[in-house]
Motif scaffolding. Structure first.
Motif, PDB file in Angstrom:
ATOM      1  N   ASN A  75     -78.799   1.538 -74.343  1.00  0.00           N
ATOM      2  CA  ASN A  75     -79.096   0.642 -73.225  1.00  0.00           C
ATOM      3  C   ASN A  75     -79.085   1.388 -71.898  1.00  0.00           C
ATOM      4  O   ASN A  75     -79.910   1.130 -71.017  1.00  0.00           O
ATOM      5  N   SER A  78     -82.281   3.233 -71.662  1.00  0.00           N
ATOM      6  CA  SER A  78     -83.390   2.317 -71.416  1.00  0.00           C
ATOM      7  C   SER A  78     -83.454   1.917 -69.944  1.00  0.00           C
ATOM      8  O   SER A  78     -84.534   1.892 -69.335  1.00  0.00           O
ATOM      9  N   VAL A  79     -82.294   1.605 -69.365  1.00  0.00           N
ATOM     10  CA  VAL A  79     -82.240   1.256 -67.940  1.00  0.00           C
ATOM     11  C   VAL A  79     -82.684   2.443 -67.088  1.00  0.00           C
ATOM     12  O   VAL A  79     -83.462   2.296 -66.140  1.00  0.00           O
ATOM     13  N   ARG A  81     -84.635   4.916 -67.936  1.00  0.00           N
ATOM     14  CA  ARG A  81     -86.057   5.181 -68.109  1.00  0.00           C
ATOM     15  C   ARG A  81     -86.895   4.293 -67.190  1.00  0.00           C
ATOM     16  O   ARG A  81     -87.816   4.767 -66.514  1.00  0.00           O
ATOM     17  N   SER A  82     -86.544   3.021 -67.123  1.00  0.00           N
ATOM     18  CA  SER A  82     -87.288   2.110 -66.252  1.00  0.00           C
ATOM     19  C   SER A  82     -87.112   2.473 -64.789  1.00  0.00           C
ATOM     20  O   SER A  82     -88.078   2.489 -64.010  1.00  0.00           O
ATOM     21  N   ASN A  83     -85.879   2.765 -64.394  1.00  0.00           N
ATOM     22  CA  ASN A  83     -85.615   3.082 -62.988  1.00  0.00           C
ATOM     23  C   ASN A  83     -86.219   4.419 -62.570  1.00  0.00           C
ATOM     24  O   ASN A  83     -86.666   4.575 -61.427  1.00  0.00           O
ATOM     25  N   LEU A  85     -88.970   5.648 -63.625  1.00  0.00           N
ATOM     26  CA  LEU A  85     -90.397   5.419 -63.411  1.00  0.00           C
ATOM     27  C   LEU A  85     -90.648   4.867 -62.011  1.00  0.00           C
ATOM     28  O   LEU A  85     -91.559   5.322 -61.306  1.00  0.00           O
ATOM     29  N   VAL A  86     -89.827   3.903 -61.600  1.00  0.00           N
ATOM     30  CA  VAL A  86     -89.967   3.342 -60.252  1.00  0.00           C
ATOM     31  C   VAL A  86     -89.692   4.402 -59.195  1.00  0.00           C
ATOM     32  O   VAL A  86     -90.415   4.510 -58.199  1.00  0.00           O
ATOM     33  N   SER A 137     -95.340  -5.019 -53.757  1.00  0.00           N
ATOM     34  CA  SER A 137     -94.356  -4.706 -54.791  1.00  0.00           C
ATOM     35  C   SER A 137     -93.072  -5.502 -54.589  1.00  0.00           C
ATOM     36  O   SER A 137     -92.532  -6.094 -55.541  1.00  0.00           O
ATOM     37  N   GLN A 141     -91.631  -8.357 -57.058  1.00  0.00           N
ATOM     38  CA  GLN A 141     -90.300  -8.207 -57.638  1.00  0.00           C
ATOM     39  C   GLN A 141     -89.403  -9.384 -57.284  1.00  0.00           C
ATOM     40  O   GLN A 141     -88.641  -9.875 -58.131  1.00  0.00           O
ATOM     41  N   GLU A 174     -78.306   0.821 -57.315  1.00  0.00           N
ATOM     42  CA  GLU A 174     -79.599   1.025 -57.967  1.00  0.00           C
ATOM     43  C   GLU A 174     -80.744   0.845 -56.983  1.00  0.00           C
ATOM     44  O   GLU A 174     -81.643   1.705 -56.884  1.00  0.00           O
ATOM     45  N   ALA A 216     -76.596   2.696 -63.893  1.00  0.00           N
ATOM     46  CA  ALA A 216     -76.914   2.326 -65.279  1.00  0.00           C
ATOM     47  C   ALA A 216     -75.650   2.136 -66.109  1.00  0.00           C
ATOM     48  O   ALA A 216     -75.539   1.181 -66.897  1.00  0.00           O
TER      49      ALA A 216
END
Length: 249
Positions: A75, A78-79, A81-83, A85-86, A137, A141, A174, A216
């Motif tokens: 997890n 995964s968190v 990876r998403s962050n 990218l942003v 954006s 969001q 974050e 994360a």
């Protein structure tokens, strides 16, 4: 040396000079970026709260995963990876600002007509584009997160404000980390200091990555306990037909 090579050499030289200058006053430089990023993060969280407060009429079944249930290392990854990218997208906006505001004007005299005009006014075009993209954006969001928060709130019968309070320990660092490159971009564009943006990209990304890692881990291992403490919800769980664990009332 042609114009492109000269612009590249000029950018590298100015980036090194900027980094050396910032080493003399790192707190002041980083402080302005963090303050700007914190303002953006606060604005987004307030917008999410407003949307969730006025958006009613549906419920969203809650998957037992962070930040509502303690997760595991997968997890966390995964968190992250998403962050990441942003963060990469925001860093690219910073680099684009450097190219448009610093490199393109240096090449303008070697172009004619529309191409020359584009090179001379690339900075203003970049400001308008990034400002519009950022506004879109943030608005998207705010709506998506607010809508989701309203659905979870309706399902658990807990106020959106209380749920939002439960995610603040990981959401604040974050969001500050994610908005750091944009804050540096805005501050540099207001002062016309485009040549500093490449250095700003390097520094903000270097600062943001550790913050995102910490956030994360907080989201996966700490926020779930705060969620339980605030809501006093210890829900039973079942497996649905697709194998996902969900909350049942």
């Amino acid at each position: 040396m042609d114009a492109s090579a000269y612009a590249f050499a000029h950018g590298v030289r100015h980036t090194r000079t900027t980094l050396r200058t910032w080493r003399l006053r790192p707190g002041s430089v980083l402080g302005h970026w963090v303050a700007g990023s914190a303002v953006a993060a606060t604005g987004l969280l307030l917008a999410v709260l407003v949307v969730s407060s006025v958006d009613h009429g549906y419920q969203q079944i809650l998957s037992l995963q962070p930040p509502f249930a303690v997760g595991n290392l997968s997890n966390v990854l995964s968190v992250l990876r998403s962050n990441m990218l942003v963060l990469a997208l925001h860093a690219m906006a910073c680099v684009a600002g450097f190219i448009a505001g610093s490199s393109l004007p240096l090449q303008a005299e070697h172009h004619h007509g529309a191409s020359r005009w584009l090179h001379e006014h690339g900075g203003r075009i970049a400001i308008a584009f990034v400002a519009c993209a950022t506004a879109f954006s943030l608005s998207a969001q705010a709506y998506v997160l607010g809508h989701s928060l309203a659905g979870v709130s309706g399902f658990l019968r807990v106020s959106p404000a209380l749920l939002l309070l439960g995610v603040l320990p990981h959401a604040i660092p974050e969001l500050i980390a994610l908005f750091l490159p944009l804050a540096a971009w805005i501050l540099a564009s207001r002062k016309g200091e485009w040549e500093q943006l490449l250095a700003a990209t390097m520094v903000t990304v270097a600062v943001a990555i550790p913050l995102l890692i910490v956030a994360a881990f907080i989201e996966v291992y700490v926020s779930p306990h705060l969620f339980v403490a605030l809501t006093h919800i210890h829900p039973p769980i079942v497996r649905n037909s697709e194998g996902f664990t969900v909350v049942v009332r």
